[in-house]
Design a protein around this motif. Structure first.
Motif, short mmCIF file in Angstrom:
data_model
loop_
_atom_site.label_atom_id
_atom_site.label_comp_id
_atom_site.label_asym_id
_atom_site.label_seq_id
_atom_site.Cartn_x
_atom_site.Cartn_y
_atom_site.Cartn_z
N GLY A 168 -15.80 -2.07 -2.66
CA GLY A 168 -15.02 -1.87 -1.45
C GLY A 168 -13.92 -2.92 -1.27
O GLY A 168 -12.86 -2.62 -0.71
N GLN A 169 -14.15 -4.14 -1.76
CA GLN A 169 -13.13 -5.18 -1.67
C GLN A 169 -11.93 -4.84 -2.55
O GLN A 169 -10.78 -5.08 -2.17
CB GLN A 169 -13.74 -6.52 -2.10
N HIS A 170 -12.18 -4.27 -3.73
CA HIS A 170 -11.08 -3.83 -4.60
C HIS A 170 -10.29 -2.72 -3.91
O HIS A 170 -9.04 -2.72 -3.93
CB HIS A 170 -11.63 -3.32 -5.94
N GLU A 171 -11.01 -1.79 -3.32
CA GLU A 171 -10.34 -0.67 -2.66
C GLU A 171 -9.57 -1.14 -1.43
O GLU A 171 -8.46 -0.65 -1.14
CB GLU A 171 -11.37 0.38 -2.27
N ALA A 172 -10.14 -2.11 -0.70
CA ALA A 172 -9.43 -2.64 0.47
C ALA A 172 -8.15 -3.35 0.05
O ALA A 172 -7.10 -3.22 0.71
CB ALA A 172 -10.35 -3.59 1.23
N ALA A 173 -8.21 -4.10 -1.06
CA ALA A 173 -7.01 -4.78 -1.55
C ALA A 173 -5.95 -3.76 -1.98
O ALA A 173 -4.75 -3.93 -1.70
CB ALA A 173 -7.37 -5.69 -2.73
N ALA A 174 -6.38 -2.68 -2.63
CA ALA A 174 -5.43 -1.65 -3.06
C ALA A 174 -4.81 -0.94 -1.85
O ALA A 174 -3.63 -0.61 -1.85
CB ALA A 174 -6.14 -0.63 -3.97
N SER A 175 -5.61 -0.74 -0.80
CA SER A 175 -5.08 -0.07 0.39
C SER A 175 -4.05 -0.93 1.11
O SER A 175 -3.21 -0.41 1.84
CB SER A 175 -6.23 0.27 1.34
N LEU A 176 -4.11 -2.26 0.91
CA LEU A 176 -3.11 -3.15 1.51
C LEU A 176 -1.83 -3.22 0.69
O LEU A 176 -0.88 -3.91 1.08
CB LEU A 176 -3.70 -4.56 1.65
N GLY A 177 -1.81 -2.55 -0.46
CA GLY A 177 -0.62 -2.56 -1.30
C GLY A 177 -0.57 -3.71 -2.29
O GLY A 177 0.48 -3.97 -2.88
N LEU A 178 -1.68 -4.43 -2.48
CA LEU A 178 -1.69 -5.54 -3.43
C LEU A 178 -1.76 -5.00 -4.85
O LEU A 178 -2.45 -4.01 -5.12
CB LEU A 178 -2.88 -6.46 -3.16
N SER A 179 -1.04 -5.68 -5.74
CA SER A 179 -1.14 -5.31 -7.14
C SER A 179 -2.49 -5.76 -7.69
O SER A 179 -3.24 -6.48 -7.02
CB SER A 179 0.00 -5.96 -7.93
N LYS A 180 -2.80 -5.37 -8.93
CA LYS A 180 -4.09 -5.74 -9.52
C LYS A 180 -4.22 -7.25 -9.68
O LYS A 180 -5.28 -7.83 -9.43
CB LYS A 180 -4.26 -5.04 -10.87
N SER A 181 -3.11 -7.91 -10.10
CA SER A 181 -3.16 -9.36 -10.26
C SER A 181 -3.32 -10.05 -8.90
O SER A 181 -4.06 -11.03 -8.77
CB SER A 181 -1.90 -9.86 -10.96
N GLN A 182 -2.60 -9.53 -7.86
CA GLN A 182 -2.74 -10.11 -6.53
C GLN A 182 -4.15 -9.88 -5.98
O GLN A 182 -4.73 -10.76 -5.34
CB GLN A 182 -1.70 -9.51 -5.59
N ALA A 183 -4.70 -8.69 -6.22
CA ALA A 183 -6.06 -8.40 -5.75
C ALA A 183 -7.07 -9.32 -6.41
O ALA A 183 -7.99 -9.83 -5.77
CB ALA A 183 -6.39 -6.94 -6.02
N MET A 184 -6.88 -9.57 -7.72
CA MET A 184 -7.80 -10.45 -8.43
C MET A 184 -7.67 -11.89 -7.92
O MET A 184 -8.66 -12.59 -7.69
CB MET A 184 -7.51 -10.39 -9.93
N ARG A 185 -6.42 -12.36 -7.70
CA ARG A 185 -6.18 -13.75 -7.33
C ARG A 185 -6.49 -14.02 -5.86
O ARG A 185 -6.99 -15.10 -5.52
CB ARG A 185 -4.72 -14.09 -7.64
N LEU A 186 -6.18 -13.05 -4.98
CA LEU A 186 -6.29 -13.31 -3.55
C LEU A 186 -7.56 -12.75 -2.91
O LEU A 186 -7.96 -13.21 -1.84
CB LEU A 186 -5.06 -12.72 -2.83
N VAL A 187 -8.17 -11.75 -3.54
CA VAL A 187 -9.33 -11.10 -2.91
C VAL A 187 -10.61 -11.30 -3.73
O VAL A 187 -11.63 -11.77 -3.21
CB VAL A 187 -9.06 -9.59 -2.71
N VAL A 188 -10.55 -10.97 -5.02
CA VAL A 188 -11.77 -10.96 -5.83
C VAL A 188 -12.20 -12.37 -6.22
O VAL A 188 -13.35 -12.77 -5.97
CB VAL A 188 -11.56 -10.08 -7.08
N LEU A 189 -11.29 -13.15 -6.82
CA LEU A 189 -11.69 -14.48 -7.32
C LEU A 189 -12.16 -15.43 -6.21
O LEU A 189 -13.15 -16.15 -6.40
CB LEU A 189 -10.53 -15.10 -8.10
N PRO A 190 -11.49 -15.48 -5.02
CA PRO A 190 -12.03 -16.37 -3.98
C PRO A 190 -13.47 -16.06 -3.60
O PRO A 190 -14.23 -16.96 -3.27
CB PRO A 190 -11.07 -16.12 -2.80
N GLN A 191 -13.84 -14.78 -3.64
CA GLN A 191 -15.24 -14.42 -3.33
C GLN A 191 -16.15 -14.66 -4.53
O GLN A 191 -17.31 -15.05 -4.38
CB GLN A 191 -15.31 -12.96 -2.90
#
Length: 399
Positions: free
Chosen positions: A297-320
């Protein structure tokens, strides 16, 4: 007068006088801890007393006075100046610095390789995914001691002799190791290192500012390139301030070995390769499990915000994921440092190797082993403290 009267503040509860009493649970806990500490000290004192008494009966000398006597043996690889008549203290310092050199370079390389392999396990490319899987399964299931011996045989047998050394410019690769140009150390190099350190501190500070800006506005700033420019720019400024020294110590082929310049010996390379590949396999699994712990769900939430895959990994996935990654990663760093003691099997002069030579020459087994234990304990505590600080700074702050 207002019809509403102020409600009086509720008085704060009276502070309880804490007294150590056998009837209270807290008091019994304190008493148990005091008894445990005193028992540990008494047991240690009894062991030391009996050991010293038995050593006196057998005529075995004790004490650390040997540290200031001449070591009397050559050390093949040194970070600081060493002569044949240097003291045991200098020899132990060289052993500790050699251990530190392997640990610091090994941790850096194993982290980079382990992260790449761990992320590669999620690659959509079938070949990349299977290669990463094979790497992990092979290197983590072969004992590290055996890997060190294999790497040493590779560097000792597969590389060419001195007469047929592979040469590319001023770089040489042979059974003597890798030889490369090394700058003649002057004030400019020292100031360049100071500048690089200041650039790194500025980069960390700028990263905090960029993160705060992103939290306020949702707009990201380039952090990597700014930090890299600060490190390189301040390094060049320090080098120029130190007179811009450009003298290099170039390696050349001698009668028995490649002389001058910098060199990584076959023993050092075998130890470094063995520890890096072995530890990277475990770090890759730590990274993979950390990323997998973040819900889809965190990946999907990042995609729904318009983040690219690298931004989703750096700003959403890796911090968690870091909350899961950092604690076992600390254990892998400690394991790499302690596994460097296996270098005695391939002849690299690290701390345990120096302690073994000292033990054979002086018979001071307890003293030599106590120095080794103290050094490894200190290194482990420093590593744990740094990683705990990093873990606290990487923790997600609740609002």
């Amino acid at each position: 007068m207002s019809q509403f009267s102020m409600i009086e503040a509720r008085p704060s509860p009276e502070k309880k006088n804490r007294t150590i009493s056998w009837r209270s649970r807290e008091g019994r806990s304190v008493i148990y801890q005091i008894v445990a500490i005193l028992s540990a000290f008494a047991l240690a004192a009894l062991l030391v007393r009996n050991t010293l008494a038995n050593m006196r009966l057998r005529g075995i000398q004790s004490g650390y006075d040997f540290l200031f006597q001449p070591f009397g043996f050559d050390i093949s690889e040194t970070v600081i100046d060493y002569a044949h008549n240097s003291s045991y203290f200098v020899a132990f310092a060289i052993g500790m610095l050699n251990t530190l050199k392997v640990a610091i370079i090994g941790i850096a390389l194993a982290t980079v390789l382990g992260v790449l392999i761990g992320v590669g396990r999620f690659s959509a490319n079938y070949l990349v995914q299977k290669i990463c899987y094979a790497f992990v399964e092979f290197f983590r299931n072969v004992p590290v001691y055996l890997q060190l011996l294999i790497w040493y045989l590779v560097f000792a047998e597969a590389l060419p002799d001195l007469e047929n050394a592979w040469n590319a410019g001023h770089f040489y690769l042979s059974k003597n190791g890798i030889s490369f140009p090394w700058p003649v150390w002057q004030l400019g190099q020292t100031l360049a290192l100071v500048g690089a350190s200041l650039g790194l501190v500025f980069g960390l500070y700028y990263r905090r500012l960029a993160r705060a800006h992103f939290d306020r506005t949702g707009q990201s700033r380039p952090v990597l390139w700014v930090a890299l420019a600060a490190v390189l720019g301040l390094s060049v400024l320090g080098w120029l301030a130190g007179g811009a020294p450009s003298e290099w110590d170039l390696p050349k082929v001698g009668d028995f070995q490649i002389e001058d310049g910098g060199v990584f010996s076959p023993e050092f390379m075998a130890l470094l390769f063995g520890l890096v590949f072995y530890t990277a396999a475990f770090i890759a699994e730590v990274v993979r499990s950390g990323i997998a712990s973040v819900s889809l769900g965190q990946h999907e939430a990042a995609a729904s915000l318009g983040l690219s895959k690298s931004q989703a990994m750096r700003l959403v996935v890796l911090p968690q994921a870091l909350r899961v990654i950092i604690p076992p990663l600390t254990s892998q760093y400690l394991n790499l440092t302690k596994n460097s003691s296996l270098a005695v099997a391939i002849g690299y002069p690290e701390l345990v190797s120096i302690a073994n030579t000292t033990l054979n020459q002086t018979g001071r087994a307890i003293e030599a082993l106590s120095i080794v234990m103290l050094v490894y304990l200190t290194l482990s505590l420093i590593t744990s403290a740094l990683m705990n600080w990093f873990n606290a700074s990487a923790a997600i702050q609740e609002r």
